[in-house]
Design an enzyme around this catalytic site. Structure first.
Site, PDB file in Angstrom:
ATOM      1  N   GLU A   1     -19.659  97.894 -24.338  1.00 38.82           N
ATOM      2  CA  GLU A   1     -19.245  97.321 -23.055  1.00 38.82           C
ATOM      3  C   GLU A   1     -19.992  96.032 -22.737  1.00 38.82           C
ATOM      4  O   GLU A   1     -19.982  95.577 -21.589  1.00 38.82           O
ATOM      5  CB  GLU A   1     -19.413  98.352 -21.936  1.00 38.82           C
ATOM      6  CG  GLU A   1     -18.522  99.571 -22.143  1.00 38.82           C
ATOM      7  CD  GLU A   1     -18.450 100.476 -20.925  1.00 38.82           C
ATOM      8  OE1 GLU A   1     -19.118 100.202 -19.919  1.00 38.82           O
ATOM      9  OE2 GLU A   1     -17.718 101.478 -21.002  1.00 38.82           O
TER      10      GLU A   1
ATOM     11  N   LYS B   1     -10.176 106.139 -13.146  1.00 40.23           N
ATOM     12  CA  LYS B   1      -9.703 105.520 -14.380  1.00 40.23           C
ATOM     13  C   LYS B   1      -8.236 105.873 -14.568  1.00 40.23           C
ATOM     14  O   LYS B   1      -7.891 107.057 -14.683  1.00 40.23           O
ATOM     15  CB  LYS B   1     -10.502 106.074 -15.565  1.00 40.23           C
ATOM     16  CG  LYS B   1     -11.970 105.630 -15.615  1.00 40.23           C
ATOM     17  CD  LYS B   1     -12.717 106.475 -16.640  1.00 40.23           C
ATOM     18  CE  LYS B   1     -14.074 105.923 -16.991  1.00 40.23           C
ATOM     19  NZ  LYS B   1     -14.857 106.891 -17.797  1.00 40.23           N
TER      20      LYS B   1
HETATM   21  P1  PGA Z   1     -15.666 105.738 -21.637  1.00 43.72           P
HETATM   22  O1  PGA Z   1     -16.982 105.312 -20.871  1.00 43.72           O
HETATM   23  O2  PGA Z   1     -14.607 104.763 -21.302  1.00 43.72           O
HETATM   24  O3  PGA Z   1     -16.086 105.708 -23.072  1.00 43.72           O
HETATM   25  O4  PGA Z   1     -15.337 107.123 -21.156  1.00 43.72           O
HETATM   26  C1  PGA Z   1     -17.000 104.880 -19.543  1.00 43.72           C
HETATM   27  C2  PGA Z   1     -17.695 105.867 -18.636  1.00 43.72           C
HETATM   28  O5  PGA Z   1     -18.156 106.936 -19.064  1.00 43.72           O
HETATM   29  O6  PGA Z   1     -17.775 105.606 -17.430  1.00 43.72           O
HETATM   30 ZN    ZN Z   2     -18.855 107.664 -16.969  1.00 40.43          ZN
END
Ligand code: PGA
Ligand code: ZN
Length: 432
Positions: free
Chosen positions: A204, A336
């Site tokens: 990230e 998300k």
């Molecule tokens: P991931 O990580 O997209 O790999 O799930 C992001 C998070 O855990 O917030």
């Molecule tokens: Zn997370």
């Protein structure tokens, strides 16, 4: 405005893994597209991302079946429908799939189309997505939560804790929050260079965590904040994503780097000790996704002194959010899109979170694309916070930059309350 055509193609995300792009065209020729992100530290209650599993092609990760579902069944189900009725289209997609986890057609297939419909309707209205999605009510620019060091599954377990992030607590504008973060992010590079530990960035965009112990990261982060000219806990607060589901094995929490093993009680005590010692203003997934007792214990112990976010714990899923609200397991929900699989369900999750007086934090995935949909989603819903990873790599910067453009477009109507979002929701950070 009727949908004229729907199709998809396999594209690649920020890790170079295949993902779905869906394109929706309306009868007036206006188009919208949706690019689907992908997680690595996924919760087991997330909607299912359909991958082909053929080891001979893209290491099993290709999404040709999901693309074919968009071009076939999904297109047949939504062509001719009114694009302006996003809820009806998304409900149709969910019913068409017919499973509780969207595993038949794939959440990646459904979400691509759902996002593309939202983009196409915004284009048809000739307004930005945030305005179209929020019906004109979205004016709040988010406080960024920005990663400085990236560990956990995003760095091959090089350090146990997944995200070490900062939040600009005294920023008066979104731009100032970015400036504070810029200063800390680049100071952190200097700190790592000074220690001989600068080794690129993780998934990230946060620095690769060349550390031996989790607590070393805190020390480096505090040093970076000071070197940037700020006082930790005053201008800059720490925010952690423990991603504890990934540390939970056979009933115990494990810090693999340090070869330490904890019961749920011991692990929450360790984290609470860190919260005493360091200026932590937000903590995400401190406990494993289904350790409901652990979550309750953490929430009681933290009280209203810190933001407590459920990510894998809630997976943007209304039923799990409702259960968490009833049981009192957190005070914030990570949002998300691809955890649940349609725009409408995501909007409902945000509204439910807000109705409970909790805080939604709109979030990217570790596998991202150039699509800046979530920047618009955060503003459209007045969520107040946005988490996109770090302050480098264009799939991250695309989102931070998009909020700058939204600010320009909103002009004097734009609002920014920054860390005031916490006190507005009864969370009182300890004064430093
Ligand atoms: P991931 O990580 O997209 O790999 O799930 C992001 C998070 O855990 O917030
Ligand atoms: Zn997370």
């Amino acid at each position: 405005m009727k949908i004229q055509s729907v199709h998809a193609l396999q594209i690649f995300d920020s890790r170079g893994h295949p993902t779905v792009e869906a394109i929706v065209e309306l009868e007036n020729g206006v188009r919208g597209r949706g690019l689907v992100p992908s997680g690595a530290s996924t919760g087991s209650h997330e909607a299912i991302e359909l991958r082909d599993g053929d080891p001979a092609r893209f290491r099993g990760k290709s999404v040709f079946r999901a693309v074919a579902h968009v071009d076939g069944e999904i297109a047949r189900a939504v062509v001719g429908r009114d694009a302006f009725d996003q809820a009806a289209i998304d409900d149709r997609l969910v019913r068409l799939d017919g499973t509780s986890d969207k595993s038949r057609l794939g959440a990646n297939a459904l979400l691509g189309v759902s996002m593309a419909v939202a983009q196409a309707t915004a284009a048809a209205r000739a307004v930005p997505l945030y305005e179209s999605l929020g019906g004109g009510a979205g004016t709040l620019l988010p406080l960024p939560e920005i990663q400085i060091f990236g560990g956990g599954k995003h760095a091959h377990g090089r350090i146990d804790i997944q995200d070490f992030m900062v939040m600009a607590l005294r920023a008066r504008t979104y731009e100032e929050a970015l400036e504070v973060t810029f200063n800390v992010y680049h100071a952190a590079a200097d700190v790592m260079r000074g220690r001989g530990g600068l080794a690129g960035v993780a998934d990230e965009g946060g620095y690769w965590p060349n550390f031996d112990r989790n607590e070393d990261v805190f020390e480096a982060l505090l040093a970076a904040i000071v070197q940037a000219g700020y006082t930790p806990g005053r201008e800059v607060g720490l925010s952690l994503d423990i991603a504890a589901t990934d540390l939970f094995r056979e009933g115990h929490y494990e810090l693999g780097r340090e070869k330490r093993r904890f019961t749920s009680e011991q692990f929450s005590a360790l984290l609470l000790g860190w919260m005493e010692k360091y200026p932590i203003v937000s903590i995400e997934d401190p406990m494993a996704e289904d350790d409901w007792d652990g979550w309750r214990r953490m929430n009681v112990a933290i009280g209203r002194r810190c933001q407590l976010i459920g990510d894998d714990h809630f997976t943007t899923n209304l039923a799990r959010i409702d259960r968490g609200i009833a049981a009192g397991t957190a005070n914030a929900v990570l949002i998300k899109l691809n955890q649940i699989g349609t725009v409408t369900e995501t909007l409902r999750a945000i509204r439910r979170t807000q109705a409970a007086g909790w805080l939604p934090v709109v979030s990217a995935r570790s596998g991202e694309t150039e699509d800046a949909f979530i920047a618009h989603l955060a503003v459209a819903t007045n969520a107040g916070q946005l988490k996109v990873g770090s302050f480098s790599r264009s799939e991250r910067m695309a989102k931070w930059n998009e909020v700058l453009r939204i600010h320009q477009h909103l002009g004097a109507r734009a609002r920014f309350v920054g860390a005031g979002i916490f006190s507005e929701h009864g969370i009182t950070l300890p004064s430093r």
